[in-house]
Design a protein around this motif. Structure first.
Motif, PDB file in Angstrom:
ATOM      1  N   TRP B  37      42.371  46.515  38.778  1.00 58.62           N
ATOM      2  CA  TRP B  37      41.072  46.487  38.107  1.00 58.62           C
ATOM      3  C   TRP B  37      41.142  47.345  36.847  1.00 58.62           C
ATOM      4  O   TRP B  37      41.786  48.404  36.830  1.00 58.62           O
ATOM      5  CB  TRP B  37      39.978  47.025  39.018  1.00 58.62           C
ATOM      6  CG  TRP B  37      39.637  46.128  40.162  1.00 58.62           C
ATOM      7  CD1 TRP B  37      40.224  46.098  41.394  1.00 58.62           C
ATOM      8  CD2 TRP B  37      38.604  45.128  40.180  1.00 58.62           C
ATOM      9  NE1 TRP B  37      39.626  45.131  42.177  1.00 58.62           N
ATOM     10  CE2 TRP B  37      38.624  44.533  41.458  1.00 58.62           C
ATOM     11  CE3 TRP B  37      37.656  44.688  39.245  1.00 58.62           C
ATOM     12  CZ2 TRP B  37      37.739  43.511  41.824  1.00 58.62           C
ATOM     13  CZ3 TRP B  37      36.781  43.680  39.610  1.00 58.62           C
ATOM     14  CH2 TRP B  37      36.820  43.103  40.894  1.00 58.62           C
ATOM     15  N   TYR B  38      40.434  46.890  35.797  1.00 56.10           N
ATOM     16  CA  TYR B  38      40.441  47.558  34.503  1.00 56.10           C
ATOM     17  C   TYR B  38      39.014  47.749  34.017  1.00 56.10           C
ATOM     18  O   TYR B  38      38.167  46.879  34.175  1.00 56.10           O
ATOM     19  CB  TYR B  38      41.250  46.743  33.486  1.00 56.10           C
ATOM     20  CG  TYR B  38      42.664  46.519  33.970  1.00 56.10           C
ATOM     21  CD1 TYR B  38      42.955  45.445  34.803  1.00 56.10           C
ATOM     22  CD2 TYR B  38      43.683  47.417  33.651  1.00 56.10           C
ATOM     23  CE1 TYR B  38      44.232  45.272  35.316  1.00 56.10           C
ATOM     24  CE2 TYR B  38      44.954  47.249  34.153  1.00 56.10           C
ATOM     25  CZ  TYR B  38      45.218  46.182  34.997  1.00 56.10           C
ATOM     26  OH  TYR B  38      46.481  46.017  35.500  1.00 56.10           O
ATOM     27  N   GLN B  39      38.795  48.889  33.399  1.00 53.25           N
ATOM     28  CA  GLN B  39      37.506  49.223  32.788  1.00 53.25           C
ATOM     29  C   GLN B  39      37.692  49.180  31.273  1.00 53.25           C
ATOM     30  O   GLN B  39      38.676  49.724  30.758  1.00 53.25           O
ATOM     31  CB  GLN B  39      37.075  50.627  33.204  1.00 53.25           C
ATOM     32  CG  GLN B  39      35.802  51.137  32.569  1.00 53.25           C
ATOM     33  CD  GLN B  39      35.633  52.634  32.814  1.00 53.25           C
ATOM     34  OE1 GLN B  39      36.446  53.452  32.414  1.00 53.25           O
ATOM     35  NE2 GLN B  39      34.559  52.994  33.514  1.00 53.25           N
ATOM     36  N   PHE B  64      35.401  55.186  42.309  1.00 54.70           N
ATOM     37  CA  PHE B  64      35.902  53.820  42.202  1.00 54.70           C
ATOM     38  C   PHE B  64      36.785  53.515  43.410  1.00 54.70           C
ATOM     39  O   PHE B  64      37.692  54.279  43.741  1.00 54.70           O
ATOM     40  CB  PHE B  64      36.724  53.628  40.923  1.00 54.70           C
ATOM     41  CG  PHE B  64      35.927  53.757  39.664  1.00 54.70           C
ATOM     42  CD1 PHE B  64      35.861  54.969  38.995  1.00 54.70           C
ATOM     43  CD2 PHE B  64      35.242  52.667  39.146  1.00 54.70           C
ATOM     44  CE1 PHE B  64      35.123  55.102  37.835  1.00 54.70           C
ATOM     45  CE2 PHE B  64      34.506  52.785  37.982  1.00 54.70           C
ATOM     46  CZ  PHE B  64      34.440  54.006  37.324  1.00 54.70           C
ATOM     47  N   ASP B  84      29.701  54.767  33.350  1.00 51.01           N
ATOM     48  CA  ASP B  84      30.327  53.628  34.008  1.00 51.01           C
ATOM     49  C   ASP B  84      29.931  52.310  33.362  1.00 51.01           C
ATOM     50  O   ASP B  84      30.480  51.254  33.705  1.00 51.01           O
ATOM     51  CB  ASP B  84      29.942  53.584  35.496  1.00 51.01           C
ATOM     52  CG  ASP B  84      30.377  54.827  36.252  1.00 51.01           C
ATOM     53  OD1 ASP B  84      29.702  55.187  37.235  1.00 51.01           O
ATOM     54  OD2 ASP B  84      31.387  55.446  35.850  1.00 51.01           O
ATOM     55  N   ASP B  87      32.694  46.908  30.624  1.00 54.24           N
ATOM     56  CA  ASP B  87      33.167  45.641  31.182  1.00 54.24           C
ATOM     57  C   ASP B  87      34.287  45.939  32.171  1.00 54.24           C
ATOM     58  O   ASP B  87      35.106  46.836  31.932  1.00 54.24           O
ATOM     59  CB  ASP B  87      33.687  44.719  30.086  1.00 54.24           C
ATOM     60  CG  ASP B  87      32.584  44.253  29.154  1.00 54.24           C
ATOM     61  OD1 ASP B  87      32.871  44.072  27.952  1.00 54.24           O
ATOM     62  OD2 ASP B  87      31.439  44.083  29.610  1.00 54.24           O
ATOM     63  N   TYR B  88      34.337  45.165  33.244  1.00 51.14           N
ATOM     64  CA  TYR B  88      35.351  45.352  34.276  1.00 51.14           C
ATOM     65  C   TYR B  88      36.067  44.031  34.533  1.00 51.14           C
ATOM     66  O   TYR B  88      35.437  42.976  34.634  1.00 51.14           O
ATOM     67  CB  TYR B  88      34.709  45.864  35.572  1.00 51.14           C
ATOM     68  CG  TYR B  88      34.185  47.266  35.441  1.00 51.14           C
ATOM     69  CD1 TYR B  88      32.940  47.498  34.873  1.00 51.14           C
ATOM     70  CD2 TYR B  88      34.944  48.364  35.848  1.00 51.14           C
ATOM     71  CE1 TYR B  88      32.456  48.794  34.707  1.00 51.14           C
ATOM     72  CE2 TYR B  88      34.470  49.658  35.697  1.00 51.14           C
ATOM     73  CZ  TYR B  88      33.229  49.860  35.127  1.00 51.14           C
ATOM     74  OH  TYR B  88      32.757  51.142  34.966  1.00 51.14           O
ATOM     75  N   CYS B  90      39.228  42.130  36.899  1.00 45.80           N
ATOM     76  CA  CYS B  90      40.245  42.149  37.940  1.00 45.80           C
ATOM     77  C   CYS B  90      41.469  41.403  37.418  1.00 45.80           C
ATOM     78  O   CYS B  90      41.402  40.698  36.409  1.00 45.80           O
ATOM     79  CB  CYS B  90      39.740  41.498  39.225  1.00 45.80           C
ATOM     80  SG  CYS B  90      39.234  39.765  39.062  1.00 45.80           S
TER      81      CYS B  90
END
Lengths: 117, 110
Positions: B37-39, B64, B84, B87-88, B90
């Motif tokens: 997962w990336y933020q 997280f 927080d 955009d996130y 996967c």
């Protein structure tokens, strides 16, 4: 600390070519896989290609296979992406990323490629 | 290879918990424990926050957490904070020896 610096982006006409570079420092470049990932304006991330430690193992996404070529220079700690037959839909920010085996643990700041007539 | 499916947007109030889903197939999520997962904050490069389904890199908040069941992976953010908002995405390794990202989820802190 890990640093990845992309360069080579710019504007090009459809059908043209561009070569992106990524200068790596702060880690053992020759011990890791590397990838290119892009992001079209306002869109999501798209993985494009990876290259193994020695360059023998390479994989591409279907969207760029046959048009883009990933390579690396182990002596210069550099990663490259040769992009040919560019299309408008290739317009994006291109990131190089260091792989931590099955994920991307460090990313560059990106370089913008614009394909337009 | 089609992108993994994520909800376009998720929101929550400060202090709440939210969960982002990431749905794929047996060819990627269901076949491998290689979900990450990336933020991504606006104008910034993505940042790894979860790897191999449920592992956090050093320095990433323990608010997280990740999980996986069948062909669906999830990212939970507990104790939601203003920072927080981002955009996130996967991502999963695939049976074609490639990677595929999710469609992305915009998280809004109300």
């Amino acid at each position: 600390q890990v640093q990845l610096v992309e360069s080579g982006g710019g504007s090009v006409k459809p059908g043209g070519s561009l070569r992106l570079s990524c200068a790596a420092s702060g880690f053992s470049f020759n011990d890791v896989y590397m990838s290119w990932i892009r992001q079209a304006p306002g869109k999501g991330l798209e993985w494009l290609a990876y290259i193994s430690l020695t360059g023998i193992t390479i994989s591409y996404s279907d969207s760029v296979k046959g048009r883009f070529t990933i390579s690396r220079d182990r002596a210069k700690n550099s990663l490259f992406l040769q992009m040919n037959s560019l299309r408008a839909e290739d317009t994006a920010v291109y990131y190089c990323a260091k792989e931590g085996r099955t994920y991307f643990d460090h990313w560059g700041q990106g370089t913008l490629v614009t394909v337009s007539s | 290879q089609s992108a993994l499916t994520q909800p376009a947007a998720v929101s929550g109030s400060p202090g709440q918990s939210i969960t982002i889903s990431c749905t794929g197939t047996l060819s990627e999520i269901g076949g491998y424990d290689y979900v990450s997962w990336y933020q991504q904050h606006p104008g910034k490069a993505p940042k790894l926050i979860i790897y191999d389904v449920n592992n956090r890199p050093s320095g990433v908040s323990n608010r997280f957490s990740g999980s996986k069941s069948g062909n669906r992976a999830s990212l939970t953010i507990s104790g939601l904070q203003a920072e927080d908002e981002a955009d996130y995405y996967c991502c999963s390794y695939t049976s074609s020896t490639t990677y595929v990202f999710g469609t992305g989820t915009k998280v809004t802190v109300l």
